[in-house]
Design a protein around this motif. Structure first.
Motif, PDB file in Angstrom:
ATOM      1  N   ASN A  81       0.755  -1.083   0.034  1.00 57.17           N
ATOM      2  CA  ASN A  81       0.043   0.158   0.084  1.00 57.17           C
ATOM      3  C   ASN A  81       0.873   1.215   0.139  1.00 57.17           C
ATOM      4  OD1 ASN A  81       0.775   0.601   2.597  1.00 57.17           O
ATOM      5  ND2 ASN A  81      -0.876  -1.049   3.482  1.00 57.17           N
ATOM      6  N   ILE A  82       0.422   2.627  -0.465  1.00 57.86           N
ATOM      7  CA  ILE A  82       0.855   3.634  -0.144  1.00 57.86           C
ATOM      8  C   ILE A  82       1.813   4.004   0.944  1.00 57.86           C
ATOM      9  CG2 ILE A  82      -0.630   5.128   0.445  1.00 57.86           C
ATOM     10  CD1 ILE A  82       0.088   7.080  -2.119  1.00 57.86           C
ATOM     11  N   GLU A  83       1.385   3.524   2.013  1.00 60.69           N
ATOM     12  CA  GLU A  83       2.105   4.068   3.201  1.00 60.69           C
ATOM     13  C   GLU A  83       3.429   3.268   3.369  1.00 60.69           C
ATOM     14  OE1 GLU A  83      -1.246   3.059   3.248  1.00 60.69           O
ATOM     15  OE2 GLU A  83      -1.864   5.188   3.623  1.00 60.69           O
ATOM     16  N   ASN A  84       3.335   1.933   3.081  1.00 62.62           N
ATOM     17  CA  ASN A  84       4.475   1.049   3.166  1.00 62.62           C
ATOM     18  C   ASN A  84       5.582   1.190   1.958  1.00 62.62           C
ATOM     19  OD1 ASN A  84       3.679  -0.406   5.460  1.00 62.62           O
ATOM     20  ND2 ASN A  84       2.490  -1.897   4.339  1.00 62.62           N
ATOM     21  N   ILE A  85       4.999   1.786   0.909  1.00 60.19           N
ATOM     22  CA  ILE A  85       5.846   2.052  -0.185  1.00 60.19           C
ATOM     23  C   ILE A  85       6.485   3.284   0.047  1.00 60.19           C
ATOM     24  CG2 ILE A  85       5.805   2.622  -2.671  1.00 60.19           C
ATOM     25  CD1 ILE A  85       3.353   1.130  -2.898  1.00 60.19           C
ATOM     26  N   GLU A  86       5.786   4.366   0.552  1.00 58.02           N
ATOM     27  CA  GLU A  86       6.710   5.308   1.035  1.00 58.02           C
ATOM     28  C   GLU A  86       7.469   5.297   2.046  1.00 58.02           C
ATOM     29  OE1 GLU A  86       5.434  10.133   2.388  1.00 58.02           O
ATOM     30  OE2 GLU A  86       3.910   8.623   2.273  1.00 58.02           O
ATOM     31  N   LYS A  87       7.194   4.350   3.085  1.00 56.84           N
ATOM     32  CA  LYS A  87       8.107   4.273   4.157  1.00 56.84           C
ATOM     33  C   LYS A  87       9.546   3.400   3.701  1.00 56.84           C
ATOM     34  CE  LYS A  87       8.354   1.846   8.570  1.00 56.84           C
ATOM     35  NZ  LYS A  87       9.858   1.203   8.320  1.00 56.84           N
ATOM     36  N   ALA A  88       9.250   2.670   2.672  1.00 58.03           N
ATOM     37  CA  ALA A  88      10.435   2.155   2.200  1.00 58.03           C
ATOM     38  C   ALA A  88      11.409   2.967   1.336  1.00 58.03           C
ATOM     39  CB  ALA A  88       9.958   1.013   1.228  1.00 58.03           C
ATOM     40  N   CYS A  89      10.821   3.903   0.512  1.00 54.81           N
ATOM     41  CA  CYS A  89      11.576   4.986  -0.074  1.00 54.81           C
ATOM     42  C   CYS A  89      12.280   5.878   0.981  1.00 54.81           C
ATOM     43  CB  CYS A  89      10.650   5.803  -0.884  1.00 54.81           C
ATOM     44  SG  CYS A  89       9.961   4.892  -2.271  1.00 54.81           S
ATOM     45  N   MET A  90      11.499   6.269   2.095  1.00 54.04           N
ATOM     46  CA  MET A  90      12.127   7.249   2.955  1.00 54.04           C
ATOM     47  C   MET A  90      13.096   6.277   3.854  1.00 54.04           C
ATOM     48  SD  MET A  90      10.955   9.801   2.508  1.00 54.04           S
ATOM     49  CE  MET A  90      11.693  10.549   3.815  1.00 54.04           C
ATOM     50  N   ASP A  91      12.991   5.115   3.927  1.00 51.64           N
ATOM     51  CA  ASP A  91      14.031   4.334   4.627  1.00 51.64           C
ATOM     52  C   ASP A  91      15.364   4.391   3.853  1.00 51.64           C
ATOM     53  OD1 ASP A  91      12.554   3.854   7.139  1.00 51.64           O
ATOM     54  OD2 ASP A  91      11.800   1.661   6.269  1.00 51.64           O
ATOM     55  N   LEU A  92      15.291   4.029   2.561  1.00 53.45           N
ATOM     56  CA  LEU A  92      16.377   4.118   1.474  1.00 53.45           C
ATOM     57  C   LEU A  92      17.060   5.758   1.777  1.00 53.45           C
ATOM     58  CD1 LEU A  92      18.321   2.716   0.069  1.00 53.45           C
ATOM     59  CD2 LEU A  92      16.654   3.493  -2.023  1.00 53.45           C
ATOM     60  N   VAL A  93      16.249   6.682   1.795  1.00 57.97           N
ATOM     61  CA  VAL A  93      16.737   8.055   1.962  1.00 57.97           C
ATOM     62  C   VAL A  93      17.763   8.119   3.095  1.00 57.97           C
ATOM     63  CG1 VAL A  93      16.400  10.586   2.483  1.00 57.97           C
ATOM     64  CG2 VAL A  93      14.847   9.053   0.751  1.00 57.97           C
ATOM     65  N   LYS A  94      17.160   7.639   4.218  1.00 57.88           N
ATOM     66  CA  LYS A  94      17.855   7.532   5.562  1.00 57.88           C
ATOM     67  C   LYS A  94      19.108   6.768   5.289  1.00 57.88           C
ATOM     68  CE  LYS A  94      13.808   8.456   8.327  1.00 57.88           C
ATOM     69  NZ  LYS A  94      12.933   7.869   9.551  1.00 57.88           N
ATOM     70  N   GLU A  95      19.153   5.529   4.761  1.00 58.57           N
ATOM     71  CA  GLU A  95      20.109   4.749   4.772  1.00 58.57           C
ATOM     72  C   GLU A  95      21.262   5.342   3.740  1.00 58.57           C
ATOM     73  OE1 GLU A  95      21.126   0.570   2.440  1.00 58.57           O
ATOM     74  OE2 GLU A  95      19.150   0.688   3.298  1.00 58.57           O
ATOM     75  N   LEU A  96      21.120   5.945   2.619  1.00 59.54           N
ATOM     76  CA  LEU A  96      21.951   6.472   1.988  1.00 59.54           C
ATOM     77  C   LEU A  96      22.331   7.845   2.406  1.00 59.54           C
ATOM     78  CD1 LEU A  96      20.483   5.647  -1.407  1.00 59.54           C
ATOM     79  CD2 LEU A  96      22.185   4.607  -0.329  1.00 59.54           C
ATOM     80  N   GLY A  97      21.703   8.406   3.382  1.00 60.54           N
ATOM     81  CA  GLY A  97      21.852  10.014   3.536  1.00 60.54           C
ATOM     82  C   GLY A  97      21.972  10.880   2.711  1.00 60.54           C
ATOM     83  N   VAL A  98      20.822  10.897   1.797  1.00 64.33           N
ATOM     84  CA  VAL A  98      20.652  11.843   0.677  1.00 64.33           C
ATOM     85  C   VAL A  98      19.587  12.545   0.907  1.00 64.33           C
ATOM     86  CG1 VAL A  98      22.505  10.535  -0.967  1.00 64.33           C
ATOM     87  CG2 VAL A  98      19.853  10.014  -0.760  1.00 64.33           C
ATOM     88  N   LYS A  99      19.330  13.477  -0.111  1.00 71.85           N
ATOM     89  CA  LYS A  99      18.323  14.340  -0.242  1.00 71.85           C
ATOM     90  C   LYS A  99      17.182  13.271  -0.741  1.00 71.85           C
ATOM     91  CE  LYS A  99      19.675  18.304   1.334  1.00 71.85           C
ATOM     92  NZ  LYS A  99      19.562  19.741   0.682  1.00 71.85           N
ATOM     93  N   ASN A 100      15.804  13.719  -0.660  1.00 72.03           N
ATOM     94  CA  ASN A 100      14.776  12.774  -1.039  1.00 72.03           C
ATOM     95  C   ASN A 100      14.778  12.605  -2.596  1.00 72.03           C
ATOM     96  OD1 ASN A 100      13.898  12.987   1.586  1.00 72.03           O
ATOM     97  ND2 ASN A 100      11.795  13.932   1.230  1.00 72.03           N
ATOM     98  N   GLY A 101      15.024  13.782  -3.408  1.00 68.84           N
ATOM     99  CA  GLY A 101      15.069  13.616  -4.991  1.00 68.84           C
ATOM    100  C   GLY A 101      15.838  12.632  -5.370  1.00 68.84           C
ATOM    101  N   ILE A 102      17.160  12.510  -4.858  1.00 70.36           N
ATOM    102  CA  ILE A 102      18.034  11.192  -5.231  1.00 70.36           C
ATOM    103  C   ILE A 102      17.432  10.097  -5.275  1.00 70.36           C
ATOM    104  CG2 ILE A 102      20.358  10.323  -4.773  1.00 70.36           C
ATOM    105  CD1 ILE A 102      21.260  12.822  -4.059  1.00 70.36           C
ATOM    106  N   VAL A 103      16.515   9.814  -4.278  1.00 69.89           N
ATOM    107  CA  VAL A 103      15.786   8.299  -4.436  1.00 69.89           C
ATOM    108  C   VAL A 103      14.783   8.278  -5.312  1.00 69.89           C
ATOM    109  CG1 VAL A 103      14.534   6.982  -2.701  1.00 69.89           C
ATOM    110  CG2 VAL A 103      16.934   7.674  -1.845  1.00 69.89           C
ATOM    111  N   PHE A 104      13.810   9.340  -4.816  1.00 68.79           N
ATOM    112  CA  PHE A 104      12.616   9.470  -5.549  1.00 68.79           C
ATOM    113  C   PHE A 104      12.711   9.577  -6.945  1.00 68.79           C
ATOM    114  CE2 PHE A 104      11.378  10.016  -1.258  1.00 68.79           C
ATOM    115  CZ  PHE A 104      10.059   9.387  -0.849  1.00 68.79           C
ATOM    116  N   TRP A 105      13.363  10.561  -7.593  1.00 72.56           N
ATOM    117  CA  TRP A 105      13.445  10.863  -9.195  1.00 72.56           C
ATOM    118  C   TRP A 105      13.851   9.550  -9.799  1.00 72.56           C
ATOM    119  CZ3 TRP A 105      11.528  14.307 -12.089  1.00 72.56           C
ATOM    120  CH2 TRP A 105      12.148  14.293 -13.486  1.00 72.56           C
TER     121      TRP A 105
END
Length: 246
Positions: free
Chosen positions: A185-209
């Motif tokens: 679902n959208i909540e879990n998908i967003e959480k996975a993306c944000m977890d990767l942002v934290k793991e990589l220590g980057v801005k959101n755009g580097i993961v989301f784009w």
């Protein structure tokens, strides 16, 4: 007999020297409706050609036009038909529709390019604030049906600070994270993306784009990475991500 009162209605011009004329190929009311304009928006716009309602408000219901109209406010000079202004006004009418009404009126356009059993209500939530003419809908949503061919140059985005190297890194890392999601679902998908942002220590755009690009295959799309993934489903999302990495 009493002399009647004459009221001059100014001509509608398509440019500084030519009147609007169907004989010359200009759109009629029926043509505008076929192009995806709403009848209330067209009526509203035409009523304002050559007439000034006074004040800043430009969006009127039919009853509002009747109440506000005063023939003394009709302009003497010709009125210019502005396609950009009409398109904007039509978009405002679309935004004011209920989600249910918009989905109903948009459905024939959805069905032109989508044969899959997708949640069209979710698509409407993404599309309604963006579309200005109903005929634009197929180009906005065709990627939900199938992934179009696209250039890998889309992954390079100066503002998002993405390049080929960090994009492929993002995609390779998000695949196992998406695979591990049990309740898609959208909540879990967003959480996975944000977890990767934290793991990589980057801005959101580097993961989301890169994820959005891999899922849509388009430079611009209705919806971001997690909205698109939610609509097309887990299997299709992973398939498109693997294609991007190949």
């Amino acid at each position: 007999w009493n002399v009647p009162t004459y009221v001059h209605c100014p001509p509608i011009m398509k440019d500084a020297h030519h009147k609007l004329s169907k004989r010359n190929g200009d759109a009629s009311f029926e043509d505008l409706i076929k192009k995806g304009y709403l009848k209330d928006a067209v009526l509203n716009y035409i009523a304002l050609l050559g007439w000034n309602p006074r004040g800043e408000n430009e969006i009127f219901s039919l009853d509002g036009l009747v109440d506000a109209f005063d023939y003394k406010s009709i302009n003497k000079s010709p009125a210019m038909f502005d396609d950009v202004k009409l398109k904007w006004m039509n978009g405002e009418y679309i935004k004011k529709m209920s989600k249910e009404d918009f989905t109903q009126i948009a459905m024939p356009y959805y069905k032109k390019v989508i044969s899959k059993d997708l949640d069209f209500t979710k698509i409407s939530e993404l599309l309604q604030p963006r579309v200005e003419i109903l005929s634009e809908i197929p180009d906005f949503i065709d990627f939900f049906e199938s992934l179009p061919e696209y250039s890998e140059d889309l992954y390079v985005h100066k503002k998002m600070k993405t390049n080929f190297e960090n994009s492929i890194k993002t995609l390779e890392k998000i695949i196992p994270m998406f695979e591990s999601i049990e309740n898609w679902n959208i909540e879990n998908i967003e959480k996975a993306c944000m977890d990767l942002v934290k793991e990589l220590g980057v801005k959101n755009g580097i993961v989301f784009w890169p994820i959005r690009t891999a899922l849509s295959g388009k430079k611009f799309s209705a919806g971001g990475a997690y909205e698109i993934a939610d609509i097309i489903g887990k299997e299709e999302s992973l398939k498109r991500l693997h294609i991007a990495c190949s």
